[in-house]
Design a protein around this motif. Structure first.
Motif, PDB file in Angstrom:
ATOM      1  N   ASP A   1       0.833  -1.205   0.000  1.00 10.14           N
ATOM      2  CA  ASP A   1       0.000   0.000   0.000  1.00 10.14           C
ATOM      3  C   ASP A   1       0.868   1.255   0.000  1.00 10.14           C
ATOM      4  OD1 ASP A   1      -2.308   1.559   0.119  1.00 10.14           O
ATOM      5  OD2 ASP A   1      -2.365   1.529   2.300  1.00 10.14           O
ATOM      6  N   LEU A   2       1.914   1.263   0.800  1.00  7.96           N
ATOM      7  CA  LEU A   2       2.816   2.414   0.825  1.00  7.96           C
ATOM      8  C   LEU A   2       3.576   2.559  -0.486  1.00  7.96           C
ATOM      9  CD1 LEU A   2       4.188   1.977   4.448  1.00  7.96           C
ATOM     10  CD2 LEU A   2       2.889   3.939   3.611  1.00  7.96           C
ATOM     11  N   THR A   3       3.895   1.439  -1.120  1.00  9.85           N
ATOM     12  CA  THR A   3       4.622   1.485  -2.391  1.00  9.85           C
ATOM     13  C   THR A   3       3.748   2.027  -3.512  1.00  9.85           C
ATOM     14  OG1 THR A   3       6.001  -0.409  -1.752  1.00  9.85           O
ATOM     15  CG2 THR A   3       5.872   0.108  -4.104  1.00  9.85           C
ATOM     16  N   SER A   4       2.517   1.533  -3.589  1.00 12.88           N
ATOM     17  CA  SER A   4       1.644   1.928  -4.705  1.00 12.88           C
ATOM     18  C   SER A   4       1.005   3.284  -4.486  1.00 12.88           C
ATOM     19  CB  SER A   4       0.554   0.878  -4.928  1.00 12.88           C
ATOM     20  OG  SER A   4      -0.276   0.753  -3.788  1.00 12.88           O
ATOM     21  N   GLY A   5       0.812   3.680  -3.214  1.00 14.76           N
ATOM     22  CA  GLY A   5       0.146   4.944  -2.948  1.00 14.76           C
ATOM     23  C   GLY A   5      -1.310   4.895  -3.352  1.00 14.76           C
ATOM     24  N   SER A   6      -1.993   6.033  -3.226  1.00 16.81           N
ATOM     25  CA  SER A   6      -3.419   6.067  -3.572  1.00 16.81           C
ATOM     26  C   SER A   6      -3.728   7.129  -4.616  1.00 16.81           C
ATOM     27  CB  SER A   6      -4.253   6.337  -2.303  1.00 16.81           C
ATOM     28  OG  SER A   6      -3.871   7.565  -1.716  1.00 16.81           O
ATOM     29  N   GLY A   7      -2.690   7.696  -5.214  1.00 17.07           N
ATOM     30  CA  GLY A   7      -2.904   8.787  -6.164  1.00 17.07           C
ATOM     31  C   GLY A   7      -2.577   8.420  -7.592  1.00 17.07           C
ATOM     32  N   ASP A   8      -1.618   9.122  -8.167  1.00 16.88           N
ATOM     33  CA  ASP A   8      -1.388   9.007  -9.610  1.00 16.88           C
ATOM     34  C   ASP A   8      -0.101   8.265  -9.971  1.00 16.88           C
ATOM     35  OD1 ASP A   8       0.506  10.839  -8.845  1.00 16.88           O
ATOM     36  OD2 ASP A   8      -0.337  12.523  -9.980  1.00 16.88           O
TER      37      ASP A   8
END
Length: 393
Positions: A368-375
């Motif tokens: 989750d921290l690697t992929s993030g939640s934005g762009d």
């Protein structure tokens, strides 16, 4: 050549996924392309992590707010409904509240204070502390709340969530309480909207004499007029798709991870593990928000990811057993110590300072921290070397 790199987490860029896409094939091709384009060697026990939204999108696991309202009306016969302990979120709950309002029932939205279940604040803690309010016993209305909170706005979003929720559900009243049983003063039918406390809250309400008690996990746990659904979690793990549509947590996850694992093993001839991940299980140190708004970190994973790590604390061993050795001797002795460790280490001194969380929770948080939640555009995460240790060459 001496190995220097241990665990690494790599976000992989993927195409924009839509309903009906061959997600297993797309992910396999993406890992293959990453391996070829970036000279990555795929190894046994590498882990391919896939964000839950990618799986849900490919499944077309969506529902309209009309379907949600219809399911609630089918399950609650009364004219009034308590909406108990929702989290404060535009992405997670505002669209659900919009659907609940479509039922036409009189709603009693009961918010916990000074914060919700995952750490979003409604008011300043010190303002509450300096008041004469007892948060364990006192039930507040909006006027009482305003006297303490004033025009408090969420630190990150700038929103006043009581105001937002009142706007989204004009057929509602807002109350503030922390004892779940107190909500029965307003109505006997209760929709429990908390995530991680839902089971004990349901039990408390039933024992206190509530009529119908259901949770968000009991709404859309089966299809309504062809809608998406999730048998295990219902509306939990869902979020905003459009102004009138909700994206649900993916279903049939175990089938998906097994098919993807089979495809990856066939492609690379390596024992690759697979998991679906959602929110990571960590707390933001500034906003004090616990990020886990999904019911679980990982709704599905392959068998090789079961369990907890069994690790010794290098620092503890170095300080207590190896402090008199040279740097070369220390490194050699540490590797030997790790190779000789027992399989069952729970409660031993050599594990002091390690936290034996579930492997899937640790990997899911990392992904989750690697992929993030934005762009960033990396909804697939390749984790390598996670199951290695200092003794592996």
């Amino acid at each position: 050549m001496e190995r220097v790199i241990g665990t690494r987490s790599l976000g992989l860029r993927a195409p924009i996924i839509e309903r009906g896409d061959d997600l297993v094939g797309i992910i396999t091709d993406t890992v293959k392309k990453a391996s070829t384009n970036h000279n990555l060697e795929i190894n046994d026990r590498d882990v391919v992590c896939v964000t839950e939204s990618l799986v849900a999108r490919a499944q077309g696991n969506y529902a309209s707010i009309d379907a949600v309202a219809a399911d609630i009306n089918n399950k609650f016969s009364g004219d009034e409904l308590v909406v108990l302990f929702p989290i404060l979120s535009r992405n997670r709950f505002s669209i659900i509240l919009k659907a609940i309002a479509l039922t036409g029932k009189k709603l009693h939205i009961c918010l916990s204070y000074p914060q919700d279940e995952v750490g979003n604040y409604l008011m300043d803690e010190m303002d509450l502390f300096n008041s004469d309010i007892n948060p364990y016993a006192d039930v507040l209305d909006m006027e009482d709340f305003k006297k303490i909170a004033g025009d408090y706005r969420h630190q990150f979003t700038g929103m006043s969530y009581p105001e937002l929720y009142t706007e989204l559900a004009p057929n509602s009243e807002i109350h503030f309480l922390n004892n779940p049983v107190d909500c029965l003063k307003f109505a006997k039918d209760v929709l429990v909207c908390s995530i991680h406390t839902r089971e004990i809250v349901k039990r408390q309400l039933k024992e206190a004499g509530a009529d119908t008690v259901l949770g968000l996990d009991n709404i859309l746990n089966e299809s309504v007029n062809g809608s998406g659904y999730n048998t295990d979690y219902g509306l939990l793990g869902s979020n905003l798709s459009t102004e009138n549509q909700i994206k649900l947590f993916p279903r049939d996850g175990e089938e998906f991870v097994l098919r993807l694992q089979e495809s990856l093993i066939k492609e690379f001839d390596k024992q690759i593990e697979v998991m679906i991940y959602g929110d990571g299980a960590f707390k933001d140190p500034v906003g004090k928000i616990w990020e886990l708004a999904d019911p679980v970190v990982s709704p599905a994973y392959t068998e090789g990811l079961l369990g907890t790590p069994s690790e010794i604390k290098i620092k503890y061993i170095a300080d207590n057993e190896l402090s008199d050795l040279s740097i070369e001797e220390r490194s050699k002795a540490m590797k030997e110590r790790i190779l000789a460790k027992e399989k069952e280490l729970v409660g031993t001194k050599e594990t002091l300072g390690t936290t034996p969380r579930q492997i899937t929770d640790l990997l899911g948080s990392l992904a989750d921290l690697t992929s993030g939640s934005g762009d960033k555009g990396t909804p697939i995460v390749l984790v390598q070397g996670y199951f290695d240790n200092y003794s592996n060459n």
